[in-house]
Design a protein around this motif. Structure first.
Motif, PDB file in Angstrom:
ATOM      1  N   HIS A 146       0.835  -1.191   0.000  1.00 33.70           N
ATOM      2  CA  HIS A 146       0.000   0.000   0.000  1.00 33.70           C
ATOM      3  C   HIS A 146       0.875   1.248   0.000  1.00 33.70           C
ATOM      4  O   HIS A 146       2.091   1.172   0.227  1.00 33.70           O
ATOM      5  CB  HIS A 146      -0.902   0.020   1.246  1.00 33.70           C
ATOM      6  CG  HIS A 146      -0.131   0.136   2.523  1.00 33.70           C
ATOM      7  ND1 HIS A 146       0.427  -0.944   3.157  1.00 33.70           N
ATOM      8  CD2 HIS A 146       0.217   1.211   3.264  1.00 33.70           C
ATOM      9  CE1 HIS A 146       1.072  -0.540   4.235  1.00 33.70           C
ATOM     10  NE2 HIS A 146       0.971   0.768   4.324  1.00 33.70           N
ATOM     11  N   ASP A 148       1.139   5.070   1.891  1.00 34.49           N
ATOM     12  CA  ASP A 148       0.635   5.897   2.978  1.00 34.49           C
ATOM     13  C   ASP A 148       0.117   7.219   2.384  1.00 34.49           C
ATOM     14  O   ASP A 148       0.270   7.475   1.195  1.00 34.49           O
ATOM     15  CB  ASP A 148       1.735   6.156   4.016  1.00 34.49           C
ATOM     16  CG  ASP A 148       1.947   4.956   4.945  1.00 34.49           C
ATOM     17  OD1 ASP A 148       1.277   3.929   4.763  1.00 34.49           O
ATOM     18  OD2 ASP A 148       2.783   5.066   5.864  1.00 34.49           O
ATOM     19  N   HIS A 285       4.665  -0.101  -0.069  1.00 37.08           N
ATOM     20  CA  HIS A 285       5.368  -0.823   0.987  1.00 37.08           C
ATOM     21  C   HIS A 285       4.441  -1.784   1.715  1.00 37.08           C
ATOM     22  O   HIS A 285       3.222  -1.694   1.611  1.00 37.08           O
ATOM     23  CB  HIS A 285       6.048   0.144   1.964  1.00 37.08           C
ATOM     24  CG  HIS A 285       5.087   1.026   2.706  1.00 37.08           C
ATOM     25  ND1 HIS A 285       4.632   2.229   2.207  1.00 37.08           N
ATOM     26  CD2 HIS A 285       4.470   0.879   3.899  1.00 37.08           C
ATOM     27  CE1 HIS A 285       3.801   2.777   3.064  1.00 37.08           C
ATOM     28  NE2 HIS A 285       3.674   1.979   4.111  1.00 37.08           N
ATOM     29  N   ARG A 304       6.999   6.936  12.989  1.00 31.93           N
ATOM     30  CA  ARG A 304       6.613   7.210  11.601  1.00 31.93           C
ATOM     31  C   ARG A 304       6.258   8.679  11.414  1.00 31.93           C
ATOM     32  O   ARG A 304       5.512   9.259  12.210  1.00 31.93           O
ATOM     33  CB  ARG A 304       5.420   6.351  11.199  1.00 31.93           C
ATOM     34  CG  ARG A 304       5.035   6.543   9.732  1.00 31.93           C
ATOM     35  CD  ARG A 304       3.923   5.625   9.324  1.00 31.93           C
ATOM     36  NE  ARG A 304       2.648   6.026   9.902  1.00 31.93           N
ATOM     37  CZ  ARG A 304       1.492   5.388   9.666  1.00 31.93           C
ATOM     38  NH1 ARG A 304       1.478   4.306   8.915  1.00 31.93           N
ATOM     39  NH2 ARG A 304       0.379   5.814  10.209  1.00 31.93           N
TER      40      ARG A 304
HETATM   41 FE   LIG Z   1       2.059   2.105   5.551  1.00 31.08          FE
END
Ligand SMILES: [Fe+2]
Length: 370
Positions: A146, A148, A285, A304
């Motif tokens: 997917h 982000d 990723h 993150r």
């Molecule tokens: Fe992700």
């Protein structure tokens, strides 16, 4: 007629294995610059939303590392791994502050979910990935490939898993071209619109779902935004959302299958002190499932960041509902969530000005395409 994407950013696993320049050992002089910047930020006593790049004022060696990293993500293969930050010696809070400073230097941080958090702790908090409110970052599940919700995603590794939890990446450019060679009819489907759920994390003024294409181009520049878990969730949660056609389903299945092929999928191990930066528009990723150590302080833990970048290109028009602003040199993306405060908005405007980005994203508080 859809043309293949011609860009150096398309790569296969063999390309990456033949050229390990994506892994960068941060040189000692740059580490010294980072550490001095961290000390300056600590001494300032400012909270995260009061900080600016100037509070860190990273020296030239550190800035060169960051400039090269941006170049690699935007003009190169779309990802880079910076290795060797002494996170064990720094401890969690200082590492968090340094990573924040690194983000402020690179771009404008974006909120990442319902709590409007600007730095997510990626660790097992008992979340369920395959649920209507599921996100990947708070589970220990294997994830689908997917993207982000921002130009760039950064991960800083503080603790690794006892087993598993490897990072998987694949070039969406290469996957697009492979699919085009095999099934051009299905590639066409992915340039059309899909409905994505906001996973229950929408802001008060946002509808609970939105439409976007998976593949798109703007001014000839290719971008991919593939989040199948959210497409699936929209099918399950909202009866009024159009059902996927068999061709759409087949197209998503084939894209997932190509991304998982050993020829396309590259597996990397993130060690403590590694910072991975990934261009969401050209690289997808994923990660393998994992098993944690028993001791709480040894459980897998990554930080993150989602960032808007001045260097990122304009995005496809069909992504307007997802990104709120698709122009180049604009703050865009993120999940606004429900806890944006006036202090945070002031921070976003200040950072946008520092990076020379337009800030139109919340202008009308509506989800309509710009
Ligand atoms: Fe992700």
């Amino acid at each position: 007629m859809i043309d293949p994407v011609h860009a150096p950013r398309g790569w296969t696993r063999a390309d990456i294995e033949a050229d390990p320049s994506w892994a960068v050992a941060v040189p000692p002089e740059a580490l010294a610059d980072f550490e001095a910047g961290l000390a300056r930020a600590q001494a300032s006593g400012r909270g995260p939303f009061a900080l600016s790049r100037s509070d860190f004022a990273f020296g030239p060696a550190a800035r060169r590392v960051l400039a090269d990293a941006v170049e690699a993500t935007q003009s190169g293969r779309g990802f880079v791994l910076l290795r060797g930050f002494p996170v064990e010696r720094w401890g969690v809070e200082a590492s968090r502050l340094l990573f924040w400073g690194l983000g402020l230097h690179l771009g404008v941080p974006r909120p990442q979910g319902r709590a409007s958090q600007f730095m997510s702790d990626v660790r097992d908090a008992g979340g369920v990935y395959r649920s209507t409110a599921g996100r990947g970052y708070n589970t220990r599940s294997a994830l689908d490939f997917h993207a982000d919700g921002s130009d760039l995603v950064g991960l800083m590794c503080l603790q690794t898993a006892r087993a598993g939890g490897e990072s998987l990446i694949a070039s969406s450019v290469a996957a697009h071209n492979t699919m085009l060679a095999e099934r051009p009819d299905l590639v066409r489907e992915l340039y059309g619109l899909f409905t994505f759920s906001r996973q229950g994390e929408q802001a008060a003024e946002e509808p609970p779902y939105y439409t976007a294409s998976v593949f798109g181009r703007k001014d000839g520049v290719f971008a991919c935004r593939h989040i199948r878990n959210h497409v699936q969730s929209a099918q399950t949660s909202f009866p009024e959302v159009p059902r996927l056609s068999s061709a759409q389903r087949e197209a998503l299945d084939l894209l997932d299958a190509i991304l998982a092929r050993p020829s396309h999928c590259f597996r990397m191990h993130l060690a403590r002190g590694d910072v991975q930066l990934v261009n969401n528009h050209t690289v997808l990723h994923s990660r393998t499932d994992y098993e944690d150590f028993d001791e709480p302080q040894r459980k897998r833990h990554l930080l993150r960041l989602w960032l808007s970048l001045a260097e990122a290109p304009a995005l496809p028009d069909a992504w307007a509902q997802a990104y709120k602003d698709t122009a180049a040199r604009a703050v865009r993306g993120g999940f606004r969530g429900q806890q944006i405060t006036p202090e945070i908005e002031a921070f976003e405007h200040r950072l946008a000005a520092e990076h020379g980005l337009a800030m139109r994203i919340y202008a009308d508080r509506e989800d309509a395409p710009a």
